[in-house]
Design an enzyme around this catalytic site. Structure first.
Site, PDB file in Angstrom:
ATOM      1  N   GLU A 248       0.436  -1.412   5.792  1.00 21.32           N
ATOM      2  CA  GLU A 248       1.515  -0.824   6.584  1.00 21.32           C
ATOM      3  C   GLU A 248       1.322   0.669   6.792  1.00 21.32           C
ATOM      4  OE1 GLU A 248       5.228   1.168   7.643  1.00 21.32           O
ATOM      5  OE2 GLU A 248       4.063   1.464   5.796  1.00 21.32           O
TER       6      GLU A 248
ATOM      7  N   ASP B 205       0.823  -1.210   0.000  1.00 22.21           N
ATOM      8  CA  ASP B 205       0.000   0.000   0.000  1.00 22.21           C
ATOM      9  C   ASP B 205       0.856   1.259   0.000  1.00 22.21           C
ATOM     10  OD1 ASP B 205       0.812  -0.685   2.632  1.00 22.21           O
ATOM     11  OD2 ASP B 205      -0.782   0.556   3.505  1.00 22.21           O
TER      12      ASP B 205
END
Length: 407
Positions: free
Chosen positions: A147, A82
């Site tokens: 994350e 991400d």
């Protein structure tokens, strides 16, 4: 659009730009497209591929290159899929185009944080396999979600699962940071994120009166205490020429309270983002927070929104076989390293807490720090040099002889 399909572009750069075009941007990342991309890389490279759905829609993709000695612990190469949101109007180029300018700079959200590293892992493995190498230790590459929003639905859950234990990781690499100097930054630990809300209660009333024991007065005292501590740590950082990760930082990030201009509120709150240095006694520091609240008066309390207590430090002693292998590559390549404590938080904290030593490293020297910034970019020469470095690192780490615990 001349940057696309340019003749003579290195295939690793082309792959990097392709990955940047996948919109894994928070808060609605296209994880499915990223997983499909990684599955195709596994197929092309002849790697094992496992998908672990830690929560619905959040898949950890594990690509595996088996070693010749399965009794040895493995090497874990972690990266997250991400990326953070963008303000497109402030970018010179579309942040999801994978644009490369005439000077060789590749623009894109994730160019530094950390899609570059994901592709460098893959391309280093590809190069080693093409050259016919085989290593005693298995190499696992994990590509994890979430994350950028704390890893709570990613690595934090994955390390608790049997699939993670089955990897038998002995040593891990995760993300680092760009460095504008000649040296490469290496993180061996990180500060503990403590997010907390201080709530103050007091006497309400009409805004025209001098009311005693108000919530605002007491909250003001706590804020002053915390900001005085902030100033002390700031001075310690500057006067001792320390790196940011070596001191504890704090910022007041939110203030809440009140219902009308002429009503003294009964409750007010303030939110703080602490990043606590690894050498701080966490229990004693929590007691200090409590004392600041008590000193402000009755009815002042605090609660944690996030509280990390598993501070771990990875050895950088020359006697440590993992560090010796890692640092030896840089000595052989005549490259400088600068050891630091990561000032922020990465998924490496979950890996270390699971008992696996981990270093944070992104091979980007002579590069301005642009993660989370407008026009995040990386020069293709720096990116390709990173593939060279990872090729040497994987060869060294996957060849570390059996440790005493593995004999």
């Amino acid at each position: 659009m001349a940057s696309k399909g340019r003749e003579g572009e290195h295939p690793s750069v082309t792959l990097f730009r392709q990955y940047l075009r996948i919109r894994t941007v928070q808060p609605e990342p296209d994880y499915g497209a990223a997983v499909a991309f990684l599955e195709e890389r596994a197929r092309q490279l002849g790697l094992g591929c496992q998908k672990v759905e830690v929560v619905p829609g959040h898949v950890v993709t594990v690509l595996t290159w088996p070693g010749t000695n399965p009794t040895l612990s493995s090497i874990l190469l972690n990266s997250h899929t991400d990326v953070v949101p963008v303000f497109k109007e402030h970018w010179s180029h579309d942040p999801f185009e994978g644009f490369k300018d005439a000077d060789g700079y590749i623009y894109g959200r994730g160019a530094q944080d950390m899609k570059c590293v994901s592709i460098q892992y893959l391309e280093a493995v590809r190069r080693l396999k093409v050259e016919g190498h085989h290593f005693p230790r298995t190499i696992h590459m994990t590509f994890v979600p979430d994350e950028e929003v704390g890893g709570h639905q990613g690595m934090e859950l994955f390390v608790k699962r049997p699939e993670f234990q089955a990897l038998r990781a002995g040593f891990a690499l995760d993300e680092g940071l760009a460095s504008p100097t000649d040296a490469f930054t290496v993180f061996y630990s990180e500060r503990s994120p403590w997010w907390l809300r201080v709530t103050s209660t007091g006497k309400p009333g009409h805004g025209s009166r001098f009311i005693e024991d108000t919530a605002a007065e007491k909250l003001h005292k706590v804020i002053n205490s915390i900001l005085a501590f902030r100033e002390k740590e700031k001075q310690r950082l500057q006067s001792n020429q320390l790196k940011p990760g070596a001191v504890t930082s704090v910022n007041l990030t939110m203030l809440e309270g009140g219902v009308a201009y002429n009503v003294v509120p009964a409750t007010m709150s303030a939110c703080f983002d602490f990043r606590v240095a690894p050498d701080v006694d966490l229990k004693a520091f929590e007691e200090q927070l409590q004392s600041w609240c008590q000193a402000a008066g009755e009815g002042v309390t605090f609660e944690f929104v996030q509280k990390w207590m598993e501070t771990q430090v990875t050895s950088t002693d020359d006697s440590d076989p993992w560090w010796a292998a890692f640092s030896g590559v840089f000595k052989d390549m005549k490259l400088a390293l600068e050891l630091e404590i990561c000032p922020a938080s990465t998924d490496a904290r979950y890996i270390r807490a699971a008992g696996v030593p981990a270093l944070g490293f992104s091979p980007m020297n002579h590069t301005p720090v642009l993660l989370h910034d407008h026009d995040e970019r990386l020069h293709e020469a720096v990116f390709l040099r990173g593939v060279d470095i990872y090729t040497q690192l994987l060869s060294a780490l996957a060849s570390v002889p059996a440790l005493p615990s593995e004999s």
